[in-house]
Scaffold this motif. Structure first.
Motif, mmCIF file in Angstrom:
data_model
loop_
_atom_site.group_PDB
_atom_site.id
_atom_site.type_symbol
_atom_site.label_atom_id
_atom_site.label_comp_id
_atom_site.label_asym_id
_atom_site.label_seq_id
_atom_site.Cartn_x
_atom_site.Cartn_y
_atom_site.Cartn_z
ATOM 1 N N ALA A 1 1.016 -0.815 0.558
ATOM 2 C CA ALA A 1 0.364 0.063 -0.297
ATOM 3 C C ALA A 1 0.666 1.389 0.130
ATOM 4 C CB ALA A 1 -0.848 0.126 1.142
ATOM 5 N N GLN A 2 2.060 1.170 0.778
ATOM 6 C CA GLN A 2 3.367 2.089 0.276
ATOM 7 C C GLN A 2 3.703 2.607 -1.121
ATOM 8 O OE1 GLN A 2 5.634 1.044 3.946
ATOM 9 N NE2 GLN A 2 4.101 2.812 4.920
ATOM 10 N N MET A 3 3.583 1.622 -2.000
ATOM 11 C CA MET A 3 4.203 1.685 -3.175
ATOM 12 C C MET A 3 3.364 2.088 -4.200
ATOM 13 S SD MET A 3 6.461 -1.465 -2.707
ATOM 14 C CE MET A 3 5.409 -2.573 -2.180
ATOM 15 N N SER A 4 4.165 2.898 -5.494
ATOM 16 C CA SER A 4 3.210 3.266 -6.348
ATOM 17 C C SER A 4 2.970 1.935 -7.454
ATOM 18 C CB SER A 4 3.883 4.027 -7.274
ATOM 19 O OG SER A 4 5.245 3.281 -8.133
ATOM 20 N N GLY A 5 1.993 1.986 -8.250
ATOM 21 C CA GLY A 5 1.619 0.206 -8.771
ATOM 22 C C GLY A 5 2.769 -0.555 -9.848
ATOM 23 N N GLY A 6 3.982 0.848 -10.288
ATOM 24 C CA GLY A 6 4.915 0.401 -11.178
ATOM 25 C C GLY A 6 5.715 -0.465 -9.961
ATOM 26 N N GLU A 7 6.233 0.246 -8.974
ATOM 27 C CA GLU A 7 6.871 -0.703 -7.594
ATOM 28 C C GLU A 7 6.284 -1.399 -7.037
ATOM 29 O OE1 GLU A 7 8.634 3.471 -5.073
ATOM 30 O OE2 GLU A 7 6.590 2.511 -5.041
ATOM 31 N N GLN A 8 5.101 -1.757 -7.447
ATOM 32 C CA GLN A 8 4.281 -3.726 -6.926
ATOM 33 C C GLN A 8 4.649 -4.660 -8.045
ATOM 34 O OE1 GLN A 8 0.392 -3.773 -4.801
ATOM 35 N NE2 GLN A 8 0.475 -1.077 -5.345
#
Length: 230
Positions: free
Chosen positions: A139-146
């Motif tokens: 939840a603390q990351m962007s979609g790209g980071e996930q």
């Protein structure tokens, strides 16, 4: 052959009765080959990928991976086989929300009995540019980071086969391009066979071979020319 499908069909029970998804699919995928599955929505691309990974069971026909008959395995055997030989990347990431990035990547390694699970997980996260985000939750990351975490998780066991279902589908164009580069980089680093479902022509053009499905049937296949590979 790394993957071999012979006369494979898939039917599923829907609200209105039985729905035929795939019809008499036969194809082979060689070691270290990259294959793109393309076609209109509803053509059966994702279902075919799931059959290759033993995540769906064929109604008829045979699916072999690395010489093992997936259609003859029970669910426990399939799970063990995937854990040892396959990495799967989904469009929706499927990260565990209560685990950090490091824990998400390390968990399958721990289940496989890898002694240095957390060290290897950290190395994979560093390889996808997230060495500074190991302690962050999804939840603390962007979609790209996930999606980068999902790529690291799939690659960490150093699988023989990487399966990717629309890996850039939920991402903007720039982020999707970065994920594409990472995906092919992981393939090259680990020497894996890669099969991916995509609607992106740019991504399909990077594959050694493109297989098009229409209405659950193989329509045509295209091999990348030597000029395009350069």
């Amino acid at each position: 052959m790394v993957l071999s499908l012979r006369d494979v069909s898939l039917s599923l029970q829907g609200n209105a009765g039985v729905v035929d998804i795939l019809h008499d699919i036969s194809l082979e995928v060689a070691a270290k080959e990259t294959v793109g599955l393309v076609g209109p929505s509803g053509s059966g691309k994702s279902s075919l990928l799931m059959l290759m990974g033993g995540l769906e069971r064929a109604t008829s026909g045979a699916v072999e991976a690395l010489g093992h008959d997936l259609t003859a395995m029970d669910e426990d055997a399939l799970a063990r086989f995937r854990r040892g030989h396959m990495g799967v990347v989904f469009q929706s990431f499927h990260l565990i929300p209560t685990m950090t990035a490091l824990e998400n990547v390390a968990t399958p390694l721990e289940l496989a009995g890898v002694a240095d699970a957390f060290d290897r997980a950290a190395a994979e996260l560093d390889a996808v540019g997230l060495g500074h985000r190991t302690g962050h939750y999804p939840a603390q990351m962007s979609g790209g980071e996930q999606q980068r975490v999902a790529l690291a998780r799939a690659a960490a066991p150093r699988p023989d086969i990487l399966l990717a279902d629309e890996p850039t589908g939920n991402l903007d164009q720039a982020t999707g391009a970065a994920i594409m580069d990472l995906l092919f980089g992981l393939r090259d680093r680990h020497g894996a066979t890669l099969v991916l479902v995509t609607h992106s022509q740019e991504l399909a053009d990077r594959c050694d071979r493109t297989i098009r499905l229409v209405d659950g049937r193989l329509d045509r296949e295209t091999r990348r020319t030597a000029e395009a590979a350069e």
